[in-house]
Design a protein around this motif. Structure first.
Motif, PDB file in Angstrom:
ATOM      1  N   PHE A 126       0.777  -1.242   0.000  1.00 43.29           N
ATOM      2  CA  PHE A 126       0.000   0.000   0.000  1.00 43.29           C
ATOM      3  C   PHE A 126       0.809   1.293   0.000  1.00 43.29           C
ATOM      4  O   PHE A 126       0.270   2.341  -0.365  1.00 43.29           O
ATOM      5  CB  PHE A 126      -0.934   0.020   1.220  1.00 43.29           C
ATOM      6  N   ALA A 127       2.046   1.282   0.419  1.00 45.18           N
ATOM      7  CA  ALA A 127       2.829   2.517   0.482  1.00 45.18           C
ATOM      8  C   ALA A 127       3.491   2.808  -0.862  1.00 45.18           C
ATOM      9  O   ALA A 127       3.621   1.922  -1.704  1.00 45.18           O
ATOM     10  CB  ALA A 127       3.894   2.407   1.585  1.00 45.18           C
ATOM     11  N   PRO A 128       3.929   4.045  -1.075  1.00 46.34           N
ATOM     12  CA  PRO A 128       4.690   4.347  -2.300  1.00 46.34           C
ATOM     13  C   PRO A 128       5.948   3.485  -2.374  1.00 46.34           C
ATOM     14  O   PRO A 128       6.496   3.083  -1.336  1.00 46.34           O
ATOM     15  CB  PRO A 128       5.048   5.832  -2.113  1.00 46.34           C
ATOM     16  N   PRO A 129       6.442   3.195  -3.566  1.00 45.33           N
ATOM     17  CA  PRO A 129       7.602   2.308  -3.713  1.00 45.33           C
ATOM     18  C   PRO A 129       8.824   2.746  -2.922  1.00 45.33           C
ATOM     19  O   PRO A 129       9.549   1.910  -2.379  1.00 45.33           O
ATOM     20  CB  PRO A 129       7.871   2.344  -5.231  1.00 45.33           C
ATOM     21  N   GLU A 130       9.063   4.061  -2.859  1.00 45.11           N
ATOM     22  CA  GLU A 130      10.255   4.522  -2.149  1.00 45.11           C
ATOM     23  C   GLU A 130      10.177   4.207  -0.641  1.00 45.11           C
ATOM     24  O   GLU A 130      11.191   3.926   0.004  1.00 45.11           O
ATOM     25  CB  GLU A 130      10.477   6.023  -2.359  1.00 45.11           C
ATOM     26  N   VAL A 131       8.966   4.254  -0.072  1.00 43.92           N
ATOM     27  CA  VAL A 131       8.795   3.935   1.346  1.00 43.92           C
ATOM     28  C   VAL A 131       8.962   2.438   1.574  1.00 43.92           C
ATOM     29  O   VAL A 131       9.697   2.005   2.471  1.00 43.92           O
ATOM     30  CB  VAL A 131       7.408   4.405   1.840  1.00 43.92           C
ATOM     31  N   ALA A 132       8.297   1.629   0.771  1.00 41.04           N
ATOM     32  CA  ALA A 132       8.390   0.176   0.918  1.00 41.04           C
ATOM     33  C   ALA A 132       9.815  -0.307   0.699  1.00 41.04           C
ATOM     34  O   ALA A 132      10.322  -1.176   1.438  1.00 41.04           O
ATOM     35  CB  ALA A 132       7.437  -0.504  -0.061  1.00 41.04           C
ATOM     36  N   ASP A 133      10.490   0.258  -0.293  1.00 41.66           N
ATOM     37  CA  ASP A 133      11.863  -0.144  -0.599  1.00 41.66           C
ATOM     38  C   ASP A 133      12.788   0.160   0.580  1.00 41.66           C
ATOM     39  O   ASP A 133      13.601  -0.679   0.994  1.00 41.66           O
ATOM     40  CB  ASP A 133      12.327   0.595  -1.854  1.00 41.66           C
ATOM     41  N   ALA A 134      12.658   1.355   1.134  1.00 43.72           N
ATOM     42  CA  ALA A 134      13.518   1.745   2.252  1.00 43.72           C
ATOM     43  C   ALA A 134      13.232   0.897   3.489  1.00 43.72           C
ATOM     44  O   ALA A 134      14.159   0.477   4.194  1.00 43.72           O
ATOM     45  CB  ALA A 134      13.318   3.225   2.566  1.00 43.72           C
ATOM     46  N   PHE A 135      11.963   0.622   3.744  1.00 42.89           N
ATOM     47  CA  PHE A 135      11.621  -0.183   4.917  1.00 42.89           C
ATOM     48  C   PHE A 135      12.176  -1.601   4.776  1.00 42.89           C
ATOM     49  O   PHE A 135      12.785  -2.137   5.706  1.00 42.89           O
ATOM     50  CB  PHE A 135      10.103  -0.240   5.098  1.00 42.89           C
ATOM     51  N   CYS A 136      11.961  -2.207   3.637  1.00 43.86           N
ATOM     52  CA  CYS A 136      12.433  -3.583   3.452  1.00 43.86           C
ATOM     53  C   CYS A 136      13.963  -3.657   3.491  1.00 43.86           C
ATOM     54  O   CYS A 136      14.529  -4.618   4.033  1.00 43.86           O
ATOM     55  CB  CYS A 136      11.917  -4.139   2.125  1.00 43.86           C
ATOM     56  N   ALA A 137      14.626  -2.642   2.977  1.00 48.91           N
ATOM     57  CA  ALA A 137      16.092  -2.638   3.000  1.00 48.91           C
ATOM     58  C   ALA A 137      16.612  -2.548   4.425  1.00 48.91           C
ATOM     59  O   ALA A 137      17.491  -3.323   4.831  1.00 48.91           O
ATOM     60  CB  ALA A 137      16.625  -1.474   2.163  1.00 48.91           C
ATOM     61  N   ALA A 138      16.068  -1.600   5.203  1.00 51.23           N
ATOM     62  CA  ALA A 138      16.624  -1.320   6.523  1.00 51.23           C
ATOM     63  C   ALA A 138      16.074  -2.217   7.619  1.00 51.23           C
ATOM     64  O   ALA A 138      16.805  -2.618   8.531  1.00 51.23           O
ATOM     65  CB  ALA A 138      16.365   0.146   6.879  1.00 51.23           C
ATOM     66  N   ARG A 139      14.786  -2.538   7.544  1.00 60.89           N
ATOM     67  CA  ARG A 139      14.157  -3.276   8.645  1.00 60.89           C
ATOM     68  C   ARG A 139      14.142  -4.791   8.417  1.00 60.89           C
ATOM     69  O   ARG A 139      14.119  -5.557   9.373  1.00 60.89           O
ATOM     70  CB  ARG A 139      12.726  -2.795   8.858  1.00 60.89           C
ATOM     71  N   LEU A 140      14.152  -5.202   7.163  1.00 59.53           N
ATOM     72  CA  LEU A 140      14.058  -6.634   6.856  1.00 59.53           C
ATOM     73  C   LEU A 140      15.305  -7.173   6.161  1.00 59.53           C
ATOM     74  O   LEU A 140      15.643  -8.349   6.310  1.00 59.53           O
ATOM     75  CB  LEU A 140      12.833  -6.904   5.975  1.00 59.53           C
ATOM     76  N   GLY A 141      15.979  -6.324   5.394  1.00 58.17           N
ATOM     77  CA  GLY A 141      17.129  -6.784   4.615  1.00 58.17           C
ATOM     78  C   GLY A 141      18.464  -6.606   5.307  1.00 58.17           C
ATOM     79  O   GLY A 141      19.497  -6.981   4.750  1.00 58.17           O
TER      80      GLY A 141
END
Length: 544
Positions: free
Chosen positions: A502-517
């Motif tokens: 649901f979030a814009p790609p830049e938000v989802a990308d940053a979250f997955c990189a920092a919090r999950l990746g």
């Protein structure tokens, strides 16, 4: 030139005169996502009106006054008669009245009520978090009272009213009431089954006499309280009215008010019961089962409250940095400050998105959604409330020395920030509740995995994190010692799943990189520089 040393420059104007709701893109989009389209125009209108009030200089001043002049206990009147009353600054009553009028206790009676209320609660927390306590407990008392249809029929219309009546008088003479709660005792804390308050049955059906104490009783000037006490049949839930039907005061002895780190505008008391009249809620021995609905609802409000505090902290930080200049340019344009702001914004949006998803599950009410709430609420309560304090502290630092000064409002956010993690069951209690759901309610895990699975294939880092979570869940041997780790991972994967969808790609990308990746550090401001951080910060800027 005379007076030239007093010229003020490079000081951003206060963040005021704006729509707290309309300026929060993540929140507006969540409401649009979860509400029936037929309700959206009305809901947006109501929420924007509340948001404009919340962003006004007048209400911000009321919030400051309610904290500067905290409640005072008056145990006796001038003649020596026991009255046990708490006096509040007029600003407290004005704010509480506006919160009630805005429907923050009436979610159960209107279509889409939980999503609408959740958004309003998140907005209202940003004005002053203290009056969220009575609003939350009044809202949450409804599911507990519904275990007793007769009591629910009598009290629910008063609890869900939009009328604030501050006078202490019989509830049947009031157009609206507020409720508090008293569960913990000196010797038990979170272990409510260790309660020693005794309940003796009276001749009147369903009536009891209570003797004992409560170590924490919030909002002691409420009209009624849900408490736990030991009846002949075991631990039982009771309704304690502040004023009896004949107009006499119930025995409700306020021993002292707590001197708290934050939440200072709200009164939290130690109270004694000595022959206090009470009405049983549900069956004897089923006290925890009766009150658990109230506990679950207040825990979701802890998530919402922390999301609101984080949003306000981030909004203040981004606003300040958008107008403050240093080293030849605006702070918001400096790569390192932009990294910090973007990291904070990710935490805020993830919290808001998860909180509104859980509110929508309440509105749905279906079996699968109820199962999801059983495991997702304690996981969210654990993680989101834990993240609130570091976000508030880092956001205050973005203002430099200005953020350490009371007039900025940031110290009040910092003091408030640990509260929701402690109240309604601290971190260990939430993590253990996640384990309890895993062991006793397989459908809860199924519902959670189904929610996460809706984003399968959208991001490889999220997919890997979900796979690792399944591995963790497959080995519950000696799991209690790593319950926090499990609750954290569950909440993070849920947040990632929602943001990817649901979030814009830049938000989802940053979250997955920092919090999950794993591509982020322990402190804020350690996001990969390859991300579109400017877009993340711009999205968080409090501009309609």
């Amino acid at each position: 030139m005379a007076g030239s040393t007093h010229t003020v420059s490079n000081q951003p104007e206060p963040l005021t005169g704006y729509d707290v709701y309309g300026a929060d893109r993540a929140l507006v989009e969540a409401v649009q996502r979860h509400l029936d389209p037929a309700l959206l125009d009305e809901a947006h209108g109501e929420l924007s009106a509340l948001g404009r009030s919340a962003g006004s200089a007048q209400l911000q001043e009321w919030g400051a006054q309610a904290n500067e002049f905290p409640p005072r206990l008056r145990t006796h009147d001038r003649y020596g008669r026991r009255i046990d009353e708490v006096e509040f600054h007029p600003a407290w009553h004005r704010l509480l009245g506006k919160g009630v009028a805005a429907g923050l206790t009436s979610a159960w009676t209107r279509p889409g009520g939980h999503v609408r209320r959740a958004a309003a609660f998140l907005v209202w927390t940003q004005v002053e978090a203290g009056n969220g306590c009575p609003l939350s407990m009044t809202h949450a008392a409804v599911p507990a009272l519904r275990t007793d249809p007769e009591l629910a029929a009598e009290w629910e219309p008063r609890l869900t009213s939009t009328v604030y009546d501050r006078e202490l008088r019989p509830a049947h003479l009031k157009a609206g009431v507020l409720f508090g709660m008293g569960m913990t005792e000196k010797q038990g804390g979170s272990d409510v089954r260790a309660n020693t308050t005794a309940a003796r049955p009276l001749a009147e059906a369903g009536a009891y006499e209570l003797t004992g104490h409560k170590w924490f009783c919030s909002a002691p000037m409420s009209d009624g309280f849900l408490v736990l006490a030991q009846a002949p049949g075991g631990l039982t839930c009771f309704l304690v009215p502040r004023v009896l039907d004949d107009g006499t005061r119930n025995v409700f002895l306020i021993q002292r008010l707590k001197d708290k780190l934050g939440n200072r505008s709200n009164a939290s008391a130690e109270v004694e019961f000595d022959g206090t009249w009470a009405r049983r809620v549900g069956e004897e021995g089923r006290g925890v089962a009766a009150i658990i609905g109230m506990v679950a609802a207040t825990r979701l409000d802890c998530v919402l409250g922390s999301a609101g505090l984080m949003r306000q902290a981030v909004a203040q930080a981004v606003h300040h940095c958008s107008y403050r200049e240093a080293f030849g340019g605006r702070l918001v344009d400096k790569p390192l400050m932009r990294n910090v702001l973007a990291d904070l914004a990710l935490e805020s949006e993830a919290a808001t998105t998860l909180a509104l998803r859980l509110a929508a599950a309440y509105d749905d009410g279906g079996e699968e959604e109820r199962a999801l709430l059983r495991i997702a609420v304690p996981a969210a309560k654990y993680w989101v409330t834990k993240r609130c304090a570091p976000v508030a502290v880092e956001a205050a630092e973005c203002l430099g020395g200005n953020g350490y000064v009371e007039e900025s409002g940031m110290p009040r956010l910092v003091r408030e920030s640990p509260l929701n993690s402690i109240w309604e069951g601290a971190g260990n209690v939430q993590a253990l509740d996640v384990l309890r759901a895993l062991r006793r309610e397989p459908r809860a895990l199924d519902a959670c995995l189904m929610e996460i699975g809706r984003s399968r294939g959208a991001d490889h880092r999220l997919d890997a994190a979900a796979k690792n979570l399944l591995t963790e869940l497959g080995d519950l041997e000696g799991v209690e010692g790593r319950a926090r780790r499990l609750a954290e991972r569950l909440a993070l994967v849920l947040q990632g799943s929602l943001l990817v969808r649901f979030a814009p790609p830049e938000v989802a990308d940053a979250f997955c990189a920092a919090r999950l990746g794993g591509d982020g550090g322990a402190a804020f401001g350690t996001l990969p520089s390859t991300l579109d951080l400017a877009a993340v910060v711009e999205r968080a800027r409090p501009v309609e």
